[in-house]
Motif scaffolding. Structure first.
Motif, PDB file in Angstrom:
ATOM      1  N   LEU A 150      43.748  31.387  42.905  1.00  0.00           N
ATOM      2  CA  LEU A 150      43.391  30.428  41.864  1.00  0.00           C
ATOM      3  C   LEU A 150      44.616  29.868  41.144  1.00  0.00           C
ATOM      4  CD1 LEU A 150      40.256  32.069  40.221  1.00  0.00           C
ATOM      5  CD2 LEU A 150      40.315  30.043  41.668  1.00  0.00           C
ATOM      6  N   THR A 151      45.648  30.684  40.996  1.00  0.00           N
ATOM      7  CA  THR A 151      46.801  30.227  40.223  1.00  0.00           C
ATOM      8  C   THR A 151      47.902  29.609  41.076  1.00  0.00           C
ATOM      9  OG1 THR A 151      47.729  32.453  40.267  1.00  0.00           O
ATOM     10  CG2 THR A 151      46.438  31.852  38.338  1.00  0.00           C
TER      11      THR A 151
ATOM     12  N   LYS B  99      39.047  32.783  36.384  1.00  0.00           N
ATOM     13  CA  LYS B  99      40.270  33.517  36.055  1.00  0.00           C
ATOM     14  C   LYS B  99      40.010  34.562  34.975  1.00  0.00           C
ATOM     15  CE  LYS B  99      43.501  29.815  37.168  1.00  0.00           C
ATOM     16  NZ  LYS B  99      44.455  28.842  36.607  1.00  0.00           N
TER      17      LYS B  99
ATOM     18  N   HIS C 189      37.286  27.077  37.014  1.00  0.00           N
ATOM     19  CA  HIS C 189      38.424  27.936  37.359  1.00  0.00           C
ATOM     20  C   HIS C 189      38.856  28.796  36.174  1.00  0.00           C
ATOM     21  CE1 HIS C 189      40.249  26.769  41.397  1.00  0.00           C
ATOM     22  NE2 HIS C 189      39.013  26.329  41.392  1.00  0.00           N
TER      23      HIS C 189
ATOM     24  N   SER D 249      40.325  41.292  43.029  1.00  0.00           N
ATOM     25  CA  SER D 249      40.596  40.472  41.846  1.00  0.00           C
ATOM     26  C   SER D 249      42.017  39.918  41.868  1.00  0.00           C
ATOM     27  CB  SER D 249      40.383  41.284  40.572  1.00  0.00           C
ATOM     28  OG  SER D 249      39.044  41.663  40.451  1.00  0.00           O
TER      29      SER D 249
ATOM     30  N   LEU E 232      42.870  35.967  41.931  1.00  0.00           N
ATOM     31  CA  LEU E 232      43.747  35.406  40.896  1.00  0.00           C
ATOM     32  C   LEU E 232      44.954  34.705  41.506  1.00  0.00           C
ATOM     33  CD1 LEU E 232      43.801  38.044  38.034  1.00  0.00           C
ATOM     34  CD2 LEU E 232      43.235  35.635  37.838  1.00  0.00           C
TER      35      LEU E 232
END
Length: 134
Positions: free
Chosen positions: A69-70, A26, A22, A62, A66
């Protein structure tokens, strides 16, 4: 797959290297977003071209990746049993995957669970903890 239940701490321990994966994703998405911003920052509406549209699209993708993922995913290697809402099976590009759904709305993917035997073992460990399928 290394999935264990620690009875002393009442937590599930996962050792699969997802945190490094990850981190790299990122980093690549941030670089891709910066590159998209640099390429799109000089365009005007009257002179919009194909490459500006491509970079705009890449920048938006993107940002979405992001965000997921966050905000939506976690890479915790130690998850307290009280923070687990359930175990969810989902399909990703035709392959079955397992994820631990947490009470805070995030999920923890179990990427190393691939074979039917590993699915059974993961479900057995979760049943031992008291986690139900969603």
């Amino acid at each position: 797959m290394k999935l264990h239940y620690n009875t002393q701490e009442q937590a599930i321990l996962i050792q699969d290297g997802l945190k490094n994966h990850h981190f790299l994703l990122k980093l690549l998405m941030i670089l891709n977003l910066l590159n998209a911003i640099l390429n799109v920052s000089t365009f005007s509406i009257s002179s919009i071209g194909f490459m500006q549209l491509v970079w705009l699209f890449l920048g938006l993708v993107s940002m979405v990746v992001l965000y997921n993922l966050t905000v939506k995913n976690t890479t915790s290697e130690k998850i307290p049993a009280s923070a687990i809402k359930g175990l969810k099976e989902y399909s990703f590009f035709g392959k079955k995957r397992l994820a631990i759904v947490l009470t805070n709305g995030k999920k923890r993917d179990l990427v190393e669970v691939k074979t039917p035997e590993e699915f059974k073992e993961a479900r057995k460990i979760m049943k031992k903890v008291g986690v139900k399928d969603l």
